[in-house]
Design an enzyme around this catalytic site. Structure first.
Site, PDB file in Angstrom:
ATOM      1  N   GLY A 477      -6.117  12.245  11.572  1.00  0.00           N
ATOM      2  CA  GLY A 477      -4.998  12.579  12.433  1.00  0.00           C
ATOM      3  C   GLY A 477      -3.858  11.609  12.249  1.00  0.00           C
ATOM      4  O   GLY A 477      -2.832  11.694  12.926  1.00  0.00           O
ATOM      5  N   LEU A 661       3.821   3.924   2.648  1.00  0.00           N
ATOM      6  CA  LEU A 661       3.904   5.269   2.083  1.00  0.00           C
ATOM      7  C   LEU A 661       4.813   6.181   2.904  1.00  0.00           C
ATOM      8  O   LEU A 661       5.499   7.040   2.346  1.00  0.00           O
ATOM      9  CB  LEU A 661       2.512   5.884   1.975  1.00  0.00           C
ATOM     10  N   LYS A 732      -1.561  -1.293   0.991  1.00  0.00           N
ATOM     11  CA  LYS A 732      -2.633  -1.887   1.784  1.00  0.00           C
ATOM     12  C   LYS A 732      -2.929  -0.977   2.978  1.00  0.00           C
ATOM     13  O   LYS A 732      -2.025  -0.387   3.561  1.00  0.00           O
ATOM     14  CB  LYS A 732      -2.226  -3.267   2.298  1.00  0.00           C
ATOM     15  N   GLU A 736      -6.709  -0.550  10.795  1.00  0.00           N
ATOM     16  CA  GLU A 736      -7.277  -1.541  11.703  1.00  0.00           C
ATOM     17  C   GLU A 736      -6.306  -2.650  12.078  1.00  0.00           C
ATOM     18  O   GLU A 736      -6.381  -3.219  13.172  1.00  0.00           O
ATOM     19  CB  GLU A 736      -8.508  -2.189  11.062  1.00  0.00           C
TER      20      GLU A 736
END
Length: 776
Positions: A477, A661, A732, A736
């Site tokens: 999601g 990105l 990267k 988290e």
């Protein structure tokens, strides 16, 4: 120096804040989650779970339940077909929990499945499950490592990554004993549950006796396929696992849980597709949790605040069978320049299911202890919290003595402090007020490692100007559909609307799951490798084509960028991939490739114009760099001294994560991470009754998570960062990172507001009031 990693790096839509390509499907309801999939003949399964945490089943009366209309079967340990193997019989079990219920009359934890009703309708199955009468011979359970009956033991190896339970570097105790400044404190972290919006769901469909399709709410379809193959004794290729959309997971859907195999076995027995969806209450006892844990940190420093020793110990609760615990010590070992370090883990077996990784496992609770203690040392010495972090800045990774592949933490500190206005902070605790409320400012460092991974992808470019790109990844999601569409578009020189990216199916090329922040880096690298395969094939077509401007050129002299081939020495001489493909008469061309993320990529690219001139060959080939993302959180709180309530009023997060990105989805990820961390800091706590080892708030009414009213506007930025060693695009993972250090930043701000250090999470009003009653 132009490296192999950057010579073909796309620069068109990658990084742009492009809207989600799956957005229309989600807002119109066209997106189907696992519980919404329906196939002809589907029937419904509902679990009956235990009301005791330890003992045995003496009888199960299904008489009334079986009389309900539409009941196909009621399975118990007495009649459920047995799998070919149980998890304990599998040589390399992939999941967190190695115990499979409903194999005998034993009950090991509250909420354990003891019966499975299959009926024509969900309502009938639910009613029948409620009518089942189970009689138990109960025993006194152990609820946690705090239980007087619990016995702490050294696990030797802890299950998360099979890490050693003891890590020692230098002589930490001696260094601590001789330190000018000594600080020791114990930190407590409550049980947390993942609580995604979408509950876990399985739809098992058998085709005959030897072909199985499972629609599963899974963060890793490949892992689920492998686990099912192991338990059923079937070849992997005869099992298909499909997960097209996931409504959150945060780790609980990244492992294999009993309800999946129970549903599969029941479906085969009734010879119908069976759909089973866990209730919200069963989500608290069926898919793991972050374990209750306590860690003690002894921190030794010089008189000017430089760390000389960290001595860390951790105690936690585990299940009767497994040694899972979070590796809290990993972040303590590498985040700052400290020559002496040790960590030790102790576990106690209790009547609970096995804990599992939960967003930033290890780093999140570990950073709470480290960053809180460092602020205490700074306060003791009268050093600004940001300054003490700079004095202990690690210019290399002290845990393995390797240089960083990239590190922009100082830039994160600088930009974060500027955005937050850190220089205006009142350093003296308890002195800043806004009317009757106390105001405080705190900060903390974030870091998360690169977990090396690899995967494959397939690219099919069509002469009519569109492409299909495939990888067996999943989208939690968070935007995998979108960012991989962007990567594919740039790799092939096509507009994003001409790309169809497919994921979530084990029939597609194998890719890692969404977990450990590996998906974006690995899948993007895989797509680029597959695109390179297409480039190579089309370049060979072009140099052999008399009508091509590249006719008779050497393929090595041709560069491909944004879908255009051209001579390196004469960039004007070239044409698009589509032009060559169109003249060839072929309707399409296909390429595949394996992409690596982390150390494997670094080794692969040694000597291909990507060698680091500052590192020798031996170091480079062995994986010569430590790879981490970094960031900094800045927080403002208001504390009501009469009510004990804490409100977050401002938040700034600045991060260095390599290539971004998609700016929009990345910002959303980091914002969500901060919110997730704020929940753990201020409200999330699953209470396990010490007498019965049962959860008393196993729903979203009793288990509090942040809502809009709890969260201020969050400012997130990324500092520019280039990492030439990590993967093709220098990406990267960020899943988290956003919550690491969040609880510490909140706790540090509360200390600045009140002069009281809060060491037990969550920091609830009762704890604040109790602290305020104590002298500062």
């Amino acid at each position: 120096m132009e490296t192999n990693q950057t010579k073909n790096a796309p620069t068109n839509v990658v990084g742009k804040p492009m809207d989600r390509v799956d957005g229309p499907a989600k807002v119109t309801g066209a997106a189907r989650y696992s519980a919404e999939i329906s196939v002809p003949g589907t029937v419904y399964g509902v679990l009956k779970t235990s009301t005791i945490a330890k003992g045995r089943i003496t009888s199960i009366d299904t008489t009334r339940a079986a009389k309900e209309p539409g009941i196909l079967n009621i399975f118990t340990h007495q009649n459920l077909p047995k799998p070919a193997k149980t998890p304990k019989q599998v040589e390399k079990w992939r999941a967190a929990q190695s115990y499979l219920p409903m194999q005998d009359d034993q009950v090991q934890y509250a909420g354990q499945p003891v019966a499975l009703v299959v009926a024509a309708t969900l309502e009938a199955a639910t009613q029948a499950a409620a009518l089942i009468q189970v009689t138990y011979q109960a025993e006194a359970p152990i609820d946690s490592f705090h239980d007087p009956k619990a016995e702490l033991f050294d696990p030797q190896k802890i299950q998360q990554g099979k890490k050693d339970s003891h890590v020692v570097r230098g002589n930490p105790q001696q260094a601590y004993d001789g330190a000018a400044i000594k600080h020791e404190a114990t930190y407590v972290h409550a049980i947390n549950h993942h609580s995604p919006m979408e509950p876990a769901a399985t739809l098992a469909v058998w085709e005959g006796a030897d072909k199985l399709t499972v629609y599963e709410s899974s963060q890793n379809v490949t892992m689920h396929q492998g686990a099912l193959a192991d338990l059923l004794g079937m070849p992997r290729e005869q099992i298909r696992v499909v997960t097209k959309y996931i409504g959150g997971g945060f780790g609980c859907k990244g492992s294999f849980w009993p309800h999946t195999i129970l549903t599969v076995l029941a479906a085969k027995a009734v010879n119908r597709p069976v759909k089973l969806v866990l209730t919200r209450q069963q989500m608290f006892t069926g898919v793991g949790h972050r374990e209750d844990q306590e860690q003690t940190l002894k921190m030794g420093a010089t008189a000017d605040g430089k760390l000389v020793s960290l001595v860390h110990t951790k105690r936690a609760t585990t299940s009767p069978w497994d040694n899972y615990t979070e590796s809290n010590g990993k972040i303590l070992d590498m985040l700052y320049a400290c020559p002496n370090y040790s960590t030790t883990y102790e576990l106690a077996r209790a009547n609970v299911m096995t804990s599992v990784w939960m967003r930033a496992p290890g780093e999140a609770p570990g950073s709470f202890a480290l960053e809180s203690s460092l602020d205490d040392v700074a306060n003791q010495l009268g050093i600004d919290p940001l300054e003490i972090r700079l004095r202990n800045y690690a210019d290399h990774d002290y845990s393995n003595n390797k240089p960083w592949s990239s590190k922009s933490l100082k830039q994160c500190y600088t930009r974060g402090a500027e955005l937050f206005g850190w220089d205006k902070r009142n350093a003296k605790p308890g002195q800043n007020r806004k009317g009757r409320v106390l105001v405080g400012h705190g900060m903390a460092t974030a870091s998360y490692p690169v977990h090396s991974s690899q995967g494959t992808a397939r690219v099919r470019l069509f002469a009519d100007g569109h492409a299909v790109v495939e990888a067996g990844a999943t989208d939690l999601g968070t935007g995998t559909y979108t960012v991989m569409t962007q990567v594919s578009a740039d790799a092939l020189g096509l507009p994003p609307e001409k790309i169809r990216f497919e994921l979530g199916d084990t029939r597609l090329p194998t890719a890692p799951g969404s977990g450990g922040s590996v998906a974006a880096g690995t899948v993007a690298s895989s797509i680029m490798a597959a695109a390179e395969d297409v480039w190579d094939k089309v370049v060979k077509m072009a140099v052999a084509d008399k009508k091509s401007p590249l006719y008779k050129a050497k393929p090595a002299d041709v560069k491909v960028e944004l879908g255009r081939m051209f001579l390196i020495k004469d960039p004007k001489k070239g044409e698009t991939l589509l032009a060559t493909l169109g003249r060839s008469g072929q309707p399409d061309i296909e390429g595949s490739g394996t992409g690596k993320y982390g150390a494997g990529y670094e080794e692969k690219n040694f000597g291909q114009n990507g060698a680091d001139e500052n590192n020798d060959k031996k170091e480079k080939v062995s994986g010569g760099h430590s790879m981490h993302s970094f960031g900094a959180h800045f927080c403002e709180v208001e504390v009501d001294p009469d009510l004990g309530t804490v409100r977050i009023t401002r938040w700034v997060g600045v991060h260095g994560v390599g290539t971004v990105l998609n700016l929009k989805t990345a910002t959303s990820q980091m914002t969500g991470g901060a919110i997730y961390g704020i929940g753990a800091a201020l409200m999330e706590d699953t209470f396990r009754d010490p007498n019965y080892a049962r959860y008393t708030n196993a729903d979203l009414a009793g288990y509090h998570v942040p809502v809009n009213a709890d969260i201020p506007d969050i400012k997130v930025e990324f500092v520019p960062e280039t990492d030439p060693y990590i993967n093709y695009l220098g990406v990267k993972g960020i899943g988290e990172l956003g919550m690491v250090g969040v609880a510490a930043a909140v706790g540090n701000a509360i200390f600045n507001a009140t002069g009281r250090r809060m060491r037990s999470l969550p920091i609830t009003p009762d704890k604040v009031l109790e602290a305020l009653r104590q002298p500062a």
